[in-house]
Design an enzyme around this catalytic site. Structure first.
Site, PDB file in Angstrom:
ATOM      1  N   THR A 187      39.822  87.143  80.249  1.00  0.00           N
ATOM      2  CA  THR A 187      38.668  86.491  79.627  1.00  0.00           C
ATOM      3  C   THR A 187      38.474  87.237  78.378  1.00  0.00           C
ATOM      4  O   THR A 187      38.483  88.414  78.445  1.00  0.00           O
ATOM      5  CB  THR A 187      37.561  86.707  80.597  1.00  0.00           C
ATOM      6  N   ASN A 403      43.572  93.810  89.317  1.00  0.00           N
ATOM      7  CA  ASN A 403      43.077  92.467  89.624  1.00  0.00           C
ATOM      8  C   ASN A 403      42.870  92.237  91.121  1.00  0.00           C
ATOM      9  O   ASN A 403      42.081  91.387  91.519  1.00  0.00           O
ATOM     10  CB  ASN A 403      44.019  91.425  89.035  1.00  0.00           C
TER      11      ASN A 403
END
EC number: 2.3.1.35
Length: 408
Positions: A187, A403
């Protein structure tokens, strides 16, 4: 991770007139700064580019509506939070994004980044906006850049002075992004502001040109976010004639902003989650800029290429495989050449010349691949043809670890 990351934190800057910034820790994240506000003392012209993801976050939807309704004129500022993306949050998310703008002053623009699918803690954000202190010095700008970070390991802030005609202008910008990075918009959040007087139409044209060669020419992991946004504000506080697309200064400013955007975009790649290599994919001698960029993009997002680079393995067949499935009709195997370009300026290592494999010095290949900065050059065989560059990083074990634990 790249051992040189810390050196990209600026210790000073040249910031545009007519803007003030502030940041605070209001508790959206477990710790650290998580909210920033930028205000312009003069109504600013604005332009924006946004994610192509169909699940556009609430702030993306609201920003687009504001830019359309105002025609990019009269913008008062920008508000950004980290820690919560306000994405896939339905009508409540749209209400909250609009509330953030109301608190800063309408019309302003809003961005959010963080975990998808959670509502913003608006009581904390409202208190933060009401109590935030704005300033104009370097620390104010640097802390604002820190406040928009999530998994970033360093803040990304760039500023510079430039001259157009006889007038000196300033531009400053910041970006966040380390994972979920891939165009269209990679992002990632970013904005830049300048004290030059730029017409909204010209600013939009400049932004698109710059983004095509910077933020839309990077990839960390091939995932396109729901929140990707880049904004540009120009308040004219430094004076001078209004810059339009017909102005002599337009072309100069376009190149300056494109170079500026490239610096910021490259910092995003250098901070790629778990990255140990900064990789430039240079495609030359192509039929068009679009063809060159498509080939470079395909190679840049190949997991097999990225893992080979992490292992410092000169497995150039993976590069050719990616070039071959790039769906670019002008790729002709018998005209294609590939080489590694060493970061120390020594001669390039040719891997393939006009479709013919070369005898490779494996020791030299290993030496080249040991550098943090790598350059893969691909020629498509049309002399004097178009060129494009794409910036990416390798895939490491740390990327998976980061992640896998993101929400915890």
């Amino acid at each position: 991770m790249l051992s040189s990351k810390a050196k990209f934190i600026p210790t000073s800057g040249s910031y545009p007139a007519g803007y003030s910034v502030g940041s605070t820790a209001c508790g959206i994240k477990k710790s650290g700064l998580d909210l920033m506000v930028l205000k312009s003392t003069l109504p600013a012209n604005a332009a924006g580019m946004f994610t192509m993801n169909k699940f556009k976050a609430a702030p993306v939807v609201v920003c687009k509506e504001i830019l359309e309704s105002t025609k990019g004129k009269g913008i008062q500022g920008i508000v950004v939070n980290s820690g919560c993306a306000n994405a896939v949050t339905g009508k409540d998310g749209l209400r909250d994004a609009n509330k953030m703008i109301d608190l800063v002053g309408r019309p302003s623009l809003v961005m959010s980044t963080g975990v998808i699918g959670q509502l913003l803690p608006m009581n904390k954000i409202e208190k933060g906006i009401e109590t935030i202190q704005l300033g104009q010095n370097h620390d104010d700008w640097l802390n604002a850049a820190k406040a928009i970070c999530t998994t970033d390991t360093f803040p990304k802030l760039v500023s510079k002075s430039f001259k157009v005609g006889s007038t000196v202008y300033n531009v400053a910008g910041m970006a966040k992004g380390a994972g979920m990075i891939h165009p269209n918009m990679a992002t990632m959040l970013s904005f830049f502001v300048t004290d030059a007087p730029v017409h909204p139409t010209a600013l939009k044209s400049i932004l698109k040109y710059a983004v095509d060669r910077s933020f839309n020419a990077i990839s960390v992991d091939g995932d396109m976010s729901t929140n990707d946004t880049i904004l540009a504000l120009a308040n004219g506080a430094a004076g001078g004639d209004l810059i339009t697309e017909d102005s002599e200064a337009f072309h100069t400013l376009k190149l300056i902003i494109a170079d500026f955007a490239k610096q910021l975009a490259q910092l995003v790649v250098r901070d790629g989650e778990g990255a140990t290599k900064f990789v430039t994919i240079s495609v030359t001698d192509a039929k068009s800029f679009e063809d060159a960029k498509q080939v470079a993009s395909t190679v840049a997002r190949s997991p097999l290429v990225k893992t080979a680079l992490n292992g410092e393995d000169a497995n150039w067949g993976r590069i050719l495989c990616a070039v071959g499935y790039s769906e670019v009709d002008s790729v002709i195997p018998e005209k294609t050449s590939v080489s590694f370009v060493p970061a120390d300026g020594s001669p390039e290592l040719k891997l393939l010349v006009n479709g013919e494999p070369q005898t490779i010095d494996e020791e030299e290949a290993s030496r080249i691949l040991s550098f943090e900065d790598l350059n893969i050059r691909i020629s498509l065989g049309i002399p004097g043809g178009a060129t494009a560059e794409y910036y990416t990083c390798d895939f490491s074990h740390d990327y998976i670890a980061i992640n896998a634990d993101y929400r915890s």
